[in-house]
Design a protein around this motif. Structure first.
Motif: not given
Length: 249
Positions: A135-142, A194-198, A226-229
């Protein structure tokens, strides 16, 4: 207007977007069973072994709290939960807004979902071995948006707060799901946002949905993540407003 969050998240993450609609709609946000502040004792592995179990929950919420057709706003995996609900009961929905959607995360021939099957297997194995580290590694990238470290930390903390056993099962349900064949069955007007880079939902996925959803609009926001909202709420609400002006006429 009903808001449903993505994997590892909870309803509080709509706080940047939902208030923009409170003057026009009754807004409802909720936690998926097994996430956030939901009743964990209600989680049943057999029911939630597919996204259909969550879609049934969504329809119960609509029946309980809505007085007419709703605008459904889903993020990530909840976009497919919402889509399945619109197929089961199209009369209960006036529009569906898909934020970072994906009907299938795994590449398959000409379909580019963003991940090889080996990538997904490795992701799930790493999650099984060390959920908090994963979680600590993936969440910031998401989340993306390196200039907004507070949002990256928020998503990381949200991932880490979830019950690991439930989160692991939900991850398998999410990342191994394939609802491409269901897409043409959803006739409720849809906005694909969508985001341009996701890294989770590449542009090829949005283009696939736009081609196969009977009534759809594709809008791409110039944003990383991945979270434009959360990271681009103003741009997101502008796209939603434009879509609703047409869809709800």
């Amino acid at each position: 207007m009903v808001f449903a969050h993505g994997f590892g998240c909870d309803q509080t993450m709509w706080r940047f977007l939902a208030p923009a609609y409170e003057a026009r709609f009754r807004t409802i946000a909720f936690d998926l069973v097994g996430s956030g502040g939901s009743d964990l004792s209600a989680y049943r592995r057999d029911k939630y072994d597919s996204l259909h179990g969550y879609a049934d929950d969504l329809l119960e919420i609509v029946d309980e709290f809505a007085t007419g057709p709703v605008v459904f706003v889903g993020h990530s995996v909840s976009t497919m939960i919402g889509m399945l609900a619109t197929i089961k009961a199209p009369h209960k929905f006036s529009a569906q807004i898909m934020v970072g959607p994906s009907p299938c995360y795994i590449n398959d021939g000409d379909y580019i979902g963003g991940f090889a099957r080996e990538d997904i297997d490795e992701l799930l194995e790493t999650m099984d071995a060390n959920y908090l580290g994963w979680s600590s590694n993936l969440a910031p990238a998401i989340m993306g948006v390196p200039e907004r470290p507070e949002l990256r930390s928020e998503l990381t903390n949200s991932f880490c707060r979830n019950d690991p056993k439930i989160a692991k099962h939900f991850a398998r349900t999410t990342f191994l799901s394939d609802h491409r064949k269901d897409v043409p069955l959803s006739t409720v007007p849809a906005l694909i946002l969508q985001c341009s880079d996701d890294m989770v939902a590449p542009l090829s996925v949005g283009e696939f949905l736009h081609r196969h959803l009977p009534v759809s609009t594709l809008h791409i926001i110039d944003n990383v993540g991945h979270c434009p909202h959360m990271s681009a709420p103003t741009e997101s609400s502008r796209a939603i407003d434009s879509f609703l002006a047409s869809a709800l006429r």
